[in-house]
Scaffold this motif. Sequence first.
Motif, PDB file in Angstrom:
ATOM      1  N   THR A  15       0.825  -1.196   0.000  1.00 12.71           N
ATOM      2  CA  THR A  15       0.000   0.000   0.000  1.00 12.71           C
ATOM      3  C   THR A  15       0.859   1.245   0.000  1.00 12.71           C
ATOM      4  O   THR A  15       0.616   2.204  -0.721  1.00 12.71           O
ATOM      5  CB  THR A  15      -0.924   0.009   1.235  1.00 12.71           C
ATOM      6  OG1 THR A  15      -1.760  -1.144   1.184  1.00 12.71           O
ATOM      7  CG2 THR A  15      -1.785   1.255   1.274  1.00 12.71           C
ATOM      8  N   ALA A  16       1.917   1.238   0.864  1.00 13.77           N
ATOM      9  CA  ALA A  16       2.766   2.417   0.966  1.00 13.77           C
ATOM     10  C   ALA A  16       3.492   2.699  -0.336  1.00 13.77           C
ATOM     11  O   ALA A  16       3.764   3.845  -0.668  1.00 13.77           O
ATOM     12  CB  ALA A  16       3.764   2.233   2.102  1.00 13.77           C
ATOM     13  N   GLY A  17       3.829   1.638  -1.091  1.00 15.10           N
ATOM     14  CA  GLY A  17       4.593   1.827  -2.305  1.00 15.10           C
ATOM     15  C   GLY A  17       3.752   2.067  -3.537  1.00 15.10           C
ATOM     16  O   GLY A  17       4.296   2.227  -4.623  1.00 15.10           O
ATOM     17  N   ALA A  18       2.416   2.086  -3.386  1.00 15.40           N
ATOM     18  CA  ALA A  18       1.551   2.266  -4.541  1.00 15.40           C
ATOM     19  C   ALA A  18       1.697   3.671  -5.107  1.00 15.40           C
ATOM     20  O   ALA A  18       1.817   4.647  -4.373  1.00 15.40           O
ATOM     21  CB  ALA A  18       0.093   2.003  -4.151  1.00 15.40           C
ATOM     22  N   ALA A  19       1.713   3.774  -6.431  1.00 19.81           N
ATOM     23  CA  ALA A  19       1.821   5.075  -7.084  1.00 19.81           C
ATOM     24  C   ALA A  19       0.566   5.899  -6.802  1.00 19.81           C
ATOM     25  O   ALA A  19      -0.515   5.355  -6.574  1.00 19.81           O
ATOM     26  CB  ALA A  19       1.994   4.880  -8.588  1.00 19.81           C
ATOM     27  N   ASP A  20       0.719   7.215  -6.811  1.00 10.92           N
ATOM     28  CA  ASP A  20      -0.417   8.110  -6.644  1.00 10.92           C
ATOM     29  C   ASP A  20      -0.876   8.558  -8.032  1.00 10.92           C
ATOM     30  O   ASP A  20      -0.146   9.260  -8.735  1.00 10.92           O
ATOM     31  CB  ASP A  20      -0.026   9.318  -5.795  1.00 10.92           C
ATOM     32  CG  ASP A  20      -1.202  10.271  -5.575  1.00 10.92           C
ATOM     33  OD1 ASP A  20      -2.337   9.888  -5.918  1.00 10.92           O
ATOM     34  OD2 ASP A  20      -0.983  11.378  -5.072  1.00 10.92           O
ATOM     35  N   VAL A  21      -2.068   8.160  -8.441  1.00 12.09           N
ATOM     36  CA  VAL A  21      -2.559   8.501  -9.778  1.00 12.09           C
ATOM     37  C   VAL A  21      -3.699   9.511  -9.722  1.00 12.09           C
ATOM     38  O   VAL A  21      -4.341   9.784 -10.738  1.00 12.09           O
ATOM     39  CB  VAL A  21      -3.013   7.236 -10.548  1.00 12.09           C
ATOM     40  CG1 VAL A  21      -1.845   6.294 -10.758  1.00 12.09           C
ATOM     41  CG2 VAL A  21      -4.161   6.533  -9.838  1.00 12.09           C
ATOM     42  N   THR A  22      -3.952  10.067  -8.538  1.00 12.46           N
ATOM     43  CA  THR A  22      -5.056  11.016  -8.406  1.00 12.46           C
ATOM     44  C   THR A  22      -4.834  12.223  -9.312  1.00 12.46           C
ATOM     45  O   THR A  22      -3.762  12.824  -9.332  1.00 12.46           O
ATOM     46  CB  THR A  22      -5.181  11.487  -6.944  1.00 12.46           C
ATOM     47  OG1 THR A  22      -5.494  10.354  -6.124  1.00 12.46           O
ATOM     48  CG2 THR A  22      -6.276  12.533  -6.795  1.00 12.46           C
ATOM     49  N   GLY A  23      -5.872  12.564 -10.073  1.00  9.09           N
ATOM     50  CA  GLY A  23      -5.803  13.707 -10.977  1.00  9.09           C
ATOM     51  C   GLY A  23      -6.379  13.380 -12.337  1.00  9.09           C
ATOM     52  O   GLY A  23      -6.980  12.322 -12.546  1.00  9.09           O
ATOM     53  N   ARG A  24      -6.223  14.315 -13.252  1.00 11.93           N
ATOM     54  CA  ARG A  24      -6.715  14.128 -14.623  1.00 11.93           C
ATOM     55  C   ARG A  24      -5.569  13.697 -15.533  1.00 11.93           C
ATOM     56  O   ARG A  24      -4.467  14.251 -15.490  1.00 11.93           O
ATOM     57  CB  ARG A  24      -7.345  15.410 -15.153  1.00 11.93           C
ATOM     58  CG  ARG A  24      -7.639  15.373 -16.659  1.00 11.93           C
ATOM     59  CD  ARG A  24      -8.570  16.473 -17.105  1.00 11.93           C
ATOM     60  NE  ARG A  24      -9.923  16.224 -16.617  1.00 11.93           N
ATOM     61  CZ  ARG A  24     -10.992  16.934 -17.019  1.00 11.93           C
ATOM     62  NH1 ARG A  24     -10.861  17.921 -17.870  1.00 11.93           N
ATOM     63  NH2 ARG A  24     -12.194  16.654 -16.549  1.00 11.93           N
ATOM     64  N   TRP A  25      -5.869  12.708 -16.380  1.00 14.37           N
ATOM     65  CA  TRP A  25      -4.910  12.185 -17.348  1.00 14.37           C
ATOM     66  C   TRP A  25      -5.522  12.293 -18.743  1.00 14.37           C
ATOM     67  O   TRP A  25      -6.726  12.118 -18.921  1.00 14.37           O
ATOM     68  CB  TRP A  25      -4.570  10.730 -17.037  1.00 14.37           C
ATOM     69  CG  TRP A  25      -3.960  10.528 -15.687  1.00 14.37           C
ATOM     70  CD1 TRP A  25      -4.587  10.587 -14.476  1.00 14.37           C
ATOM     71  CD2 TRP A  25      -2.589  10.237 -15.398  1.00 14.37           C
ATOM     72  NE1 TRP A  25      -3.703  10.357 -13.452  1.00 14.37           N
ATOM     73  CE2 TRP A  25      -2.475  10.134 -13.990  1.00 14.37           C
ATOM     74  CE3 TRP A  25      -1.452  10.043 -16.182  1.00 14.37           C
ATOM     75  CZ2 TRP A  25      -1.266   9.848 -13.359  1.00 14.37           C
ATOM     76  CZ3 TRP A  25      -0.250   9.758 -15.564  1.00 14.37           C
ATOM     77  CH2 TRP A  25      -0.163   9.666 -14.165  1.00 14.37           C
ATOM     78  N   HIS A  26      -4.682  12.563 -19.733  1.00 16.87           N
ATOM     79  CA  HIS A  26      -5.170  12.771 -21.098  1.00 16.87           C
ATOM     80  C   HIS A  26      -4.436  11.845 -22.062  1.00 16.87           C
ATOM     81  O   HIS A  26      -3.240  11.607 -21.920  1.00 16.87           O
ATOM     82  CB  HIS A  26      -4.959  14.227 -21.512  1.00 16.87           C
ATOM     83  CG  HIS A  26      -5.438  14.536 -22.886  1.00 16.87           C
ATOM     84  ND1 HIS A  26      -6.779  14.604 -23.225  1.00 16.87           N
ATOM     85  CD2 HIS A  26      -4.751  14.769 -24.043  1.00 16.87           C
ATOM     86  CE1 HIS A  26      -6.894  14.892 -24.503  1.00 16.87           C
ATOM     87  NE2 HIS A  26      -5.685  14.983 -25.031  1.00 16.87           N
ATOM     88  N   SER A  27      -5.198  11.345 -23.040  1.00 22.73           N
ATOM     89  CA  SER A  27      -4.602  10.494 -24.066  1.00 22.73           C
ATOM     90  C   SER A  27      -5.312  10.701 -25.395  1.00 22.73           C
ATOM     91  O   SER A  27      -6.527  10.949 -25.426  1.00 22.73           O
ATOM     92  CB  SER A  27      -4.698   9.011 -23.654  1.00 22.73           C
ATOM     93  OG  SER A  27      -4.028   8.185 -24.587  1.00 22.73           O
ATOM     94  N   GLU A  28      -4.562  10.618 -26.473  1.00 26.96           N
ATOM     95  CA  GLU A  28      -5.113  10.664 -27.838  1.00 26.96           C
ATOM     96  C   GLU A  28      -4.508   9.513 -28.618  1.00 26.96           C
ATOM     97  O   GLU A  28      -3.297   9.287 -28.572  1.00 26.96           O
ATOM     98  CB  GLU A  28      -4.782  11.989 -28.515  1.00 26.96           C
ATOM     99  CG  GLU A  28      -5.372  13.217 -27.840  1.00 26.96           C
ATOM    100  CD  GLU A  28      -5.097  14.498 -28.615  1.00 26.96           C
ATOM    101  OE1 GLU A  28      -4.966  14.421 -29.864  1.00 26.96           O
ATOM    102  OE2 GLU A  28      -5.012  15.571 -27.983  1.00 26.96           O
ATOM    103  N   PHE A  29      -5.359   8.803 -29.363  1.00 31.49           N
ATOM    104  CA  PHE A  29      -4.852   7.665 -30.128  1.00 31.49           C
ATOM    105  C   PHE A  29      -5.843   7.297 -31.229  1.00 31.49           C
ATOM    106  O   PHE A  29      -7.002   7.730 -31.234  1.00 31.49           O
ATOM    107  CB  PHE A  29      -4.595   6.456 -29.212  1.00 31.49           C
ATOM    108  CG  PHE A  29      -5.736   6.111 -28.295  1.00 31.49           C
ATOM    109  CD1 PHE A  29      -6.726   5.198 -28.672  1.00 31.49           C
ATOM    110  CD2 PHE A  29      -5.843   6.689 -27.034  1.00 31.49           C
ATOM    111  CE1 PHE A  29      -7.771   4.888 -27.833  1.00 31.49           C
ATOM    112  CE2 PHE A  29      -6.888   6.382 -26.181  1.00 31.49           C
ATOM    113  CZ  PHE A  29      -7.857   5.476 -26.585  1.00 31.49           C
TER     114      PHE A  29
END
Length: 233
Positions: free
Chosen positions: A16-30
């Motif tokens: 749990t402590a080592g989990a990445a923090d992904v909170t926020g907005r992410w954008h992708s185009e493909f």
Amino acid sequence: MKIFAILMAGLALAGTAGAADVTGRWHSEFETVVGPVKYNYDLKSDGTNVTGRAVRMGEEQTNETTLTEGKLAGDDISFVEKLSFNDQDVRIEYSGKVDGDTMKLTRKVGDFGETNIVATRAAASPIAGKWTSEFDSGVGHQSYTFNFTVDGDKLGGKATRAIDDNKTETDITEGKISGGDVSFVEMLKIPDADQAIRIQYTGKIAGDEIKLTRAVGEFATNQITAKRAADAK
């Protein structure tokens, strides 16, 4: 058995402590078989769990879905988007790795195929936090503190109004952000009045200032400036 349980608990906490923090907005185009698409992923991580929503913007259709089955293990991430497209429900599975402000993901669309995509973290909203404004009005000198919260393109929070020795706090509603444009509503309750007054704000963000037009029902309209509070920087 006790030693084994302690070891397992320690491993769980370490994960749990080592989990990445992904909170926020992410954008992708493909590119896809139905043409180019743009995506916004609004993610929230809580330990090893990931929740959020996906907004898909195609050439002819925009879809918003709730993300499910989200998991984090270190820098490994996975989640599911259940997309309704042309009256069909399609299960889309994402899996990949988080590297700072970049996610490299494999996007599996049902049984139709897989695509490797890259999502990048968007910069934090420039309006979130505390702003202050002072101005003269038909009822006297007013001081305001706006404490804004941001969820994607939605704006919320509280407005605190001080005039003479009276203070009122109201919810900020109907808030929207589009680029540097901002709009929101304050339903101000006046003492001894039967109804709240609707105050509509519209304006633009320019660095540490927001230039706003403040329309007080049908009574008056004035131009005000809100400045980012020193403790919000």
